[in-house]
Scaffold this motif. Structure first.
Motif, short mmCIF file in Angstrom:
data_model
loop_
_atom_site.label_atom_id
_atom_site.label_comp_id
_atom_site.label_asym_id
_atom_site.label_seq_id
_atom_site.Cartn_x
_atom_site.Cartn_y
_atom_site.Cartn_z
N GLY A 273 1.05 -0.77 0.13
CA GLY A 273 -0.12 0.34 -0.15
C GLY A 273 1.04 1.76 0.13
N ARG A 274 0.66 1.99 1.04
CA ARG A 274 1.58 3.60 1.34
C ARG A 274 3.22 2.79 2.46
N ASN A 275 3.00 2.01 2.53
CA ASN A 275 3.54 2.26 3.32
C ASN A 275 5.08 1.18 2.50
N ILE A 276 6.40 1.72 2.76
CA ILE A 276 8.08 1.12 2.48
C ILE A 276 8.72 0.86 3.35
N LEU A 277 8.99 -1.06 2.71
CA LEU A 277 9.78 -1.72 4.22
C LEU A 277 10.82 -1.45 3.79
N SER A 278 12.31 -1.11 4.09
CA SER A 278 13.88 -1.91 3.86
C SER A 278 14.39 -2.11 4.61
N ALA A 279 14.86 -3.79 4.15
CA ALA A 279 16.44 -4.06 4.68
C ALA A 279 17.67 -4.02 4.09
N TYR A 280 17.90 -3.31 4.91
CA TYR A 280 19.59 -3.57 4.08
C TYR A 280 20.30 -4.09 5.49
N VAL A 281 21.86 -5.05 4.73
CA VAL A 281 22.52 -5.68 5.13
C VAL A 281 23.31 -5.96 4.72
N VAL A 282 25.20 -5.43 5.17
CA VAL A 282 26.23 -5.13 4.37
C VAL A 282 27.35 -6.43 5.18
N GLY A 283 27.98 -6.95 4.79
CA GLY A 283 29.24 -7.61 5.34
C GLY A 283 30.57 -8.09 4.76
N LYS A 284 31.28 -8.64 4.84
CA LYS A 284 32.42 -9.68 4.29
C LYS A 284 32.12 -9.96 2.38
N ALA A 285 32.73 -9.98 1.86
CA ALA A 285 31.44 -11.16 0.67
C ALA A 285 31.88 -12.23 0.96
N ASP A 286 32.51 -12.55 1.23
CA ASP A 286 32.24 -14.44 1.58
C ASP A 286 31.40 -15.12 2.98
N LEU A 287 30.47 -13.92 3.38
CA LEU A 287 29.03 -14.26 4.39
C LEU A 287 28.66 -13.96 3.40
N ASP A 288 28.01 -14.00 1.96
CA ASP A 288 27.20 -13.91 0.80
C ASP A 288 25.49 -14.47 1.50
N ALA A 289 25.65 -15.55 1.54
CA ALA A 289 24.06 -16.39 1.88
C ALA A 289 24.23 -16.12 3.17
N GLN A 290 24.78 -15.61 4.21
CA GLN A 290 23.74 -15.15 4.98
C GLN A 290 23.64 -13.37 4.89
N ILE A 291 24.84 -12.64 4.62
CA ILE A 291 23.93 -11.69 4.24
C ILE A 291 22.90 -11.50 3.22
N GLN A 292 22.12 -12.06 3.19
CA GLN A 292 21.39 -12.40 1.82
C GLN A 292 20.11 -12.67 2.80
N LYS A 293 20.47 -14.51 3.57
CA LYS A 293 19.48 -14.57 4.48
C LYS A 293 18.99 -13.18 5.75
N TYR A 294 19.42 -12.46 7.01
CA TYR A 294 19.03 -11.70 7.23
C TYR A 294 18.29 -10.23 6.20
N ALA A 295 18.40 -9.89 5.32
CA ALA A 295 17.74 -9.05 4.62
C ALA A 295 16.32 -9.55 4.45
N THR A 296 16.47 -10.93 3.81
CA THR A 296 15.46 -11.37 3.73
C THR A 296 14.16 -11.67 4.35
N ASP A 297 15.13 -12.75 6.05
CA ASP A 297 13.89 -11.96 7.02
C ASP A 297 13.97 -10.91 7.46
N SER A 298 14.55 -9.88 7.82
CA SER A 298 14.17 -8.94 8.54
C SER A 298 13.06 -8.33 7.84
#
Length: 281
Positions: free
Chosen positions: A238-263
């Motif tokens: 609707g009129r709400n925007i939700l964002s999850a930003y996650v940054v970390g070392k490149a070798d933590l790719d899977a963990q970064i992706q999961k945190y962004a989705t879960d959050s």
């Protein structure tokens, strides 16, 4: 949102393009949008009434835009008539939906600045500079919270924006997409990002739109060479925007992706809860 690179606990999430970004306040004394015309001070007789009317028209027109032509972001709709009540209700939603450290998982702590309220918008200029600007007309609430996972150095930001109507929220997301596609290589001061692109968004039900951005930071704010991956998952309901930003070392790719989705999913679940139910959790 960039953070100083996570070589241990990062020195802080600093929002990346089209995600949340703490930015400079508007110039002091600039109560009206840029581009407003100076008012002539004196006129005589009947001509004064006509000039006053003209000035009202100019003021109304000038308030219709955000005053920054770089990177899109034109205003779509005005705030509601009862602005204070609407803003208070929107802020209550943002405060309830934005995530605290325990919501991200064990090991997360507050990062300074922990809460940015109001959080400005991100902007990618035509010369590929990453910048920020004040929120557009029609923004009722824009709140951001920053966290850090001590063990991994991963930094996270949750942001909630509530707009006056759905049209303004749609335009905000369209502008975010424009930012993503403007330049694959971007900079801010000494900082450099490469490979900025629109990625496949997480498969989450209930959103009207989903957008995902990914890229790598290759030079930190102090000029050091780094290799950090960032992901921004953004959804519109609707009129709400939700964002999850996650940054970390490149070798933590899977963990970064999961945190962004879960959050992002957790924020959406909170958005759908009644305030009484959320308070009783």
């Amino acid at each position: 949102m960039s953070s100083q690179p996570p070589t241990g606990p990062p020195s802080g999430p600093v929002p990346r393009p089209s995600g949340p970004a703490p930015g400079p306040p508007p110039p002091s004394g600039s109560g009206a949008p840029r581009g407003g015309r100076r008012r002539k001070r004196t006129l005589i007789g009947a001509g004064a009434a006509a000039v006053v009317l003209a000035l009202v028209v100019v003021l109304v027109v000038s308030l219709g835009g955000d005053g920054d032509d770089d990177g899109g972001g034109s205003a779509v709709s005005p705030a509601p008539t009862d602005t204070k009540a609407a803003e208070a209700a929107a802020h209550a939603v943002a405060t309830r939906v934005a995530l605290a450290p325990p919501d991200w998982g064990s090991g997360f702590t507050q990062h300074k600045p922990y809460e940015v309220d109001p959080a400005p918008e991100s902007l990618v200029r035509e010369n590929c500079e990453f910048a920020s600007r004040p929120s557009r007309i029609g923004t009722l609430a824009s709140l951001q919270r920053n966290v850090t996972e001590t063990a991994s150095g991963i930094a996270g930001t949750s942001e909630v924006k509530v707009f006056a109507d759905e049209a303004t929220a749609k335009q905000y997301l369209a502008d975010a997409r424009d930012n993503i596609h403007r330049c694959p290589d971007q900079f801010r001061g000494k900082e450099r990002w490469n490979g900025v692109r629109e990625a496949s968004p997480p498969q989450l039900p209930g959103f009207d739109e989903l957008v995902s951005e990914e890229g790598r930071q290759v030079v930190s704010a102090n000029g050091a060479t780094v290799n950090d991956l960032y992901v921004i998952a953004t959804g519109r309901d609707g009129r709400n925007i939700l964002s999850a930003y996650v940054v970390g070392k490149a070798d933590l790719d899977a963990q970064i992706q999961k945190y962004a989705t879960d959050s992002l999913q957790k924020m959406h679940q909170r958005l759908g809860q009644q305030p009484e139910a959320a308070a009783g959790r």
